[in-house]
Design a protein around this motif. Structure first.
Motif, PDB file in Angstrom:
ATOM      1  N   PHE A  22       0.828  -1.198   0.000  1.00 13.97           N
ATOM      2  CA  PHE A  22       0.000   0.000   0.000  1.00 13.97           C
ATOM      3  C   PHE A  22       0.865   1.252   0.000  1.00 13.97           C
ATOM      4  O   PHE A  22       1.884   1.311   0.699  1.00 13.97           O
ATOM      5  CB  PHE A  22      -0.927  -0.010   1.222  1.00 13.97           C
ATOM      6  CG  PHE A  22      -1.688  -1.295   1.341  1.00 13.97           C
ATOM      7  CD1 PHE A  22      -2.720  -1.592   0.459  1.00 13.97           C
ATOM      8  CD2 PHE A  22      -1.348  -2.237   2.296  1.00 13.97           C
ATOM      9  CE1 PHE A  22      -3.418  -2.797   0.547  1.00 13.97           C
ATOM     10  CE2 PHE A  22      -2.031  -3.437   2.398  1.00 13.97           C
ATOM     11  CZ  PHE A  22      -3.069  -3.717   1.518  1.00 13.97           C
ATOM     12  N   GLN A  31      -6.252   1.292   3.395  1.00 12.57           N
ATOM     13  CA  GLN A  31      -6.234  -0.047   2.794  1.00 12.57           C
ATOM     14  C   GLN A  31      -5.490  -1.025   3.691  1.00 12.57           C
ATOM     15  O   GLN A  31      -5.925  -2.165   3.884  1.00 12.57           O
ATOM     16  CB  GLN A  31      -5.589   0.005   1.418  1.00 12.57           C
ATOM     17  CG  GLN A  31      -6.408   0.734   0.385  1.00 12.57           C
ATOM     18  CD  GLN A  31      -5.636   0.902  -0.912  1.00 12.57           C
ATOM     19  OE1 GLN A  31      -4.474   1.297  -0.921  1.00 12.57           O
ATOM     20  NE2 GLN A  31      -6.294   0.585  -2.016  1.00 12.57           N
ATOM     21  N   GLN A  34      -7.679  -2.005   6.591  1.00 11.17           N
ATOM     22  CA  GLN A  34      -8.828  -2.842   6.234  1.00 11.17           C
ATOM     23  C   GLN A  34      -8.491  -4.324   6.261  1.00 11.17           C
ATOM     24  O   GLN A  34      -9.346  -5.152   6.589  1.00 11.17           O
ATOM     25  CB  GLN A  34      -9.364  -2.452   4.861  1.00 11.17           C
ATOM     26  CG  GLN A  34     -10.110  -1.147   4.868  1.00 11.17           C
ATOM     27  CD  GLN A  34     -10.514  -0.694   3.476  1.00 11.17           C
ATOM     28  OE1 GLN A  34     -10.123  -1.285   2.472  1.00 11.17           O
ATOM     29  NE2 GLN A  34     -11.278   0.376   3.416  1.00 11.17           N
TER      30      GLN A  34
END
Length: 90
Positions: A22, A31, A34
């Motif tokens: 990321f 991200q 998550q």
């Protein structure tokens, strides 16, 4: 002494590789967070079995691991401060 075990190196690299997928942006951080749950066990196993000197070395050698660690630290602090609500069944 730094001497990391093969398992410590393997798990550190798994977390590092995940975090490095990321970009270093706000969106990239979102991200990372998550999907971080799937990497928490590997992260914890390294932390539980490494000395401070080893952890310092791991964080230098695996910047993705360090990034992941900093986010886990921020989450833990947010939970402790009551910023994040944790469901009672957890």
């Amino acid at each position: 002494m730094i001497d990391l075990t093969a398992k410590q190196q393997q798990l550190s690299k798994i977390v590092h590789d995940y975090a490095c997928r990321f970009p270093l942006t706000e969106n990239g951080d979102a991200q990372l967070l998550q999907g971080c749950y799937d990497y928490m066990d590997a992260f914890k196993r390294v932390m539980n079995n490494a000395s401070k000197v080893q952890m310092d070395y791991i964080c230098q050698q695996y910047p993705g691991y360090y990034r992941f660690a900093k986010w886990m630290e921020r989450l833990a602090q947010g939970i402790a401060d009551g910023v994040f609500e944790v469901p009672k069944d957890h």
